[in-house]
Design an enzyme around this catalytic site. Structure first.
Site, PDB file in Angstrom:
ATOM      1  CG  HIS A 170      -0.160   0.175   2.523  1.00 53.38           C
ATOM      2  ND1 HIS A 170       0.618  -0.836   3.059  1.00 53.38           N
ATOM      3  CD2 HIS A 170      -0.037   1.226   3.373  1.00 53.38           C
ATOM      4  CE1 HIS A 170       1.174  -0.420   4.182  1.00 53.38           C
ATOM      5  NE2 HIS A 170       0.800   0.836   4.389  1.00 53.38           N
ATOM      6  CG  ASP A 206       1.704   5.289   4.731  1.00 51.92           C
ATOM      7  OD1 ASP A 206       1.302   4.140   5.003  1.00 51.92           O
ATOM      8  OD2 ASP A 206       2.842   5.704   5.036  1.00 51.92           O
ATOM      9  CG  HIS A 255       5.050   1.237   2.838  1.00 55.27           C
ATOM     10  ND1 HIS A 255       4.332   2.296   2.326  1.00 55.27           N
ATOM     11  CD2 HIS A 255       4.592   1.055   4.104  1.00 55.27           C
ATOM     12  CE1 HIS A 255       3.486   2.738   3.236  1.00 55.27           C
ATOM     13  NE2 HIS A 255       3.620   2.004   4.328  1.00 55.27           N
ATOM     14  NE  ARG A 300       2.950   5.226  10.002  1.00 59.74           N
ATOM     15  CZ  ARG A 300       3.102   4.387   8.965  1.00 59.74           C
ATOM     16  NH1 ARG A 300       3.365   4.846   7.784  1.00 59.74           N
ATOM     17  NH2 ARG A 300       2.954   3.103   9.134  1.00 59.74           N
TER      18      ARG A 300
HETATM   19  C1  SIN Z   1       3.278   0.295   7.349  1.00 58.85           C
HETATM   20  O1  SIN Z   1       2.751  -0.521   6.629  1.00 58.85           O
HETATM   21  O2  SIN Z   1       2.975   1.460   7.251  1.00 58.85           O
HETATM   22  C2  SIN Z   1       4.312  -0.153   8.342  1.00 58.85           C
HETATM   23  C3  SIN Z   1       5.451  -0.772   7.642  1.00 58.85           C
HETATM   24  C4  SIN Z   1       6.206  -1.708   8.515  1.00 58.85           C
HETATM   25  O3  SIN Z   1       5.750  -2.031   9.624  1.00 58.85           O
HETATM   26  O4  SIN Z   1       7.261  -2.151   8.077  1.00 58.85           O
END
Ligand code: SIN
Length: 290
Positions: A114, A116, A265, A280
């Site tokens: 996805h 974000d 990602h 984040r």
């Molecule tokens: C996410 O999907 O935003 C987190 C990515 C992760 O936990 O590596």
């Protein structure tokens, strides 16, 4: 002087040890020799921005930075935005909440491919993750380029999808994160679907980007359901191709900055019960356009 020469000259003025080590052919660069703990000067901000528009995802090791410095780096790209679910629980855009990920923790254990918050009218332009606690083995994040995914499509497919739009909804995320039924219904009513073009143009480098993702893109506008499903499956599958992927192994202090317009990602869920903590920060973006 071309853009790359200008960039290198600017970088050398900031740091003698500056080095860009490309990670894969289609995306990703590890940036070495830049001190992120000091002042984020306009020159340093310009450099980081231009590196990101060129490489799509930047990796830094042993940054030594804290939450507030990470937030300052985020502001290079735009104001912070709180997650849509956390906002309903009183979290403010400026708040920084580290998330412990894993099967028995307060946040995600693995995620589908996805970008974000594409279920917003204005999804984030940039997302930034910093590792606080990293598993010895596993728990990587993989990144996949919508630019090379688009470029590798046949001309027939490009012609077919160039004028299409798709609906994005946070359904799966909501079911995973909201337990209370009334709250869930209310959230899903509030975020009931936003249309974005299937192919967008990058606001800063002018490249075309395939802009559908497995996590949030639910249907293609104007196509019968079976056709919409088949096309979406084909398009989202492009992001699984190793040619489009760079995978990052976290260590405490590592930082990844990604262009949330051009890359998707995927959190790799292979670290069992071992602790993993990330911070984040995201920066607001405009509405994606063709
Ligand atoms: C996410 O999907 O935003 C987190 C990515 C992760 O936990 O590596």
């Amino acid at each position: 002087m071309n853009a790359v020469t200008i960039l290198r000259t600017a970088a050398r003025a900031i740091s003698d040890n500056f080095e860009v080590v490309r990670v894969e052919a289609n995306l990703g660069a590890e940036i070495r020799g830049l001190d992120l703990t000091g002042a984020i000067t306009p020159e340093l901000a310009d450099l980081i921005r231009s590196l990101l528009w060129e490489h799509q995802v930047l990796f830094f090791r042993d940054t030594g930075i804290d939450d507030s410095k990470q937030a300052e780096i985020g502001r290079i790209f735009g104001p912070p935005v709180a997650d849509s679910i956390l906002k309903r629980r009183g979290v403010k855009d400026e708040d920084i909440i580290p998330f412990n990920s894993g099967p028995y923790s307060n946040s995600y254990y693995g995620t589908p491919w996805h970008a974000d918050a594409t279920y917003l009218e204005t999804p984030y332009q940039v997302s930034i993750l910093r590792s606080v606690i990293a598993p010895e083995l596993g728990g990587d994040t993989a990144f996949s380029s919508g630019i090379s995914a688009y470029e590798s499509l046949s001309q027939d497919i490009k012609d077919k999808i160039d004028g299409l739009s798709a609906i994005h909804r946070p359904t799966g995320k909501a079911y995973g994160m909201i337990e209370d039924k009334a709250d869930l219904d209310d959230y899903l009513a509030e975020y009931s679907g936003v249309a974005h073009p299937v192919v967008i143009t990058h606001p800063f480098n002018g490249k075309k980007i395939l802009y559908v993702n497995e996590g949030f893109t639910k249907e293609i506008v104007g196509l019968p359901e079976p056709e919409s499903k088949e096309l979406l499956t084909f398009l989202t599958r492009q992001f699984y191709r190793p040619e489009n992927i760079a995978r990052f192994k976290w260590k405490p202090g590592s930082l990844a900055i990604w262009d949330n317009r051009s890359v998707q990602h995927y959190g790799v869920a292979d670290y069992g019960k071992v602790p993993r903590q990330l911070v984040r920060i995201v920066a607001a973006g405009d509405r994606p356009s063709r």
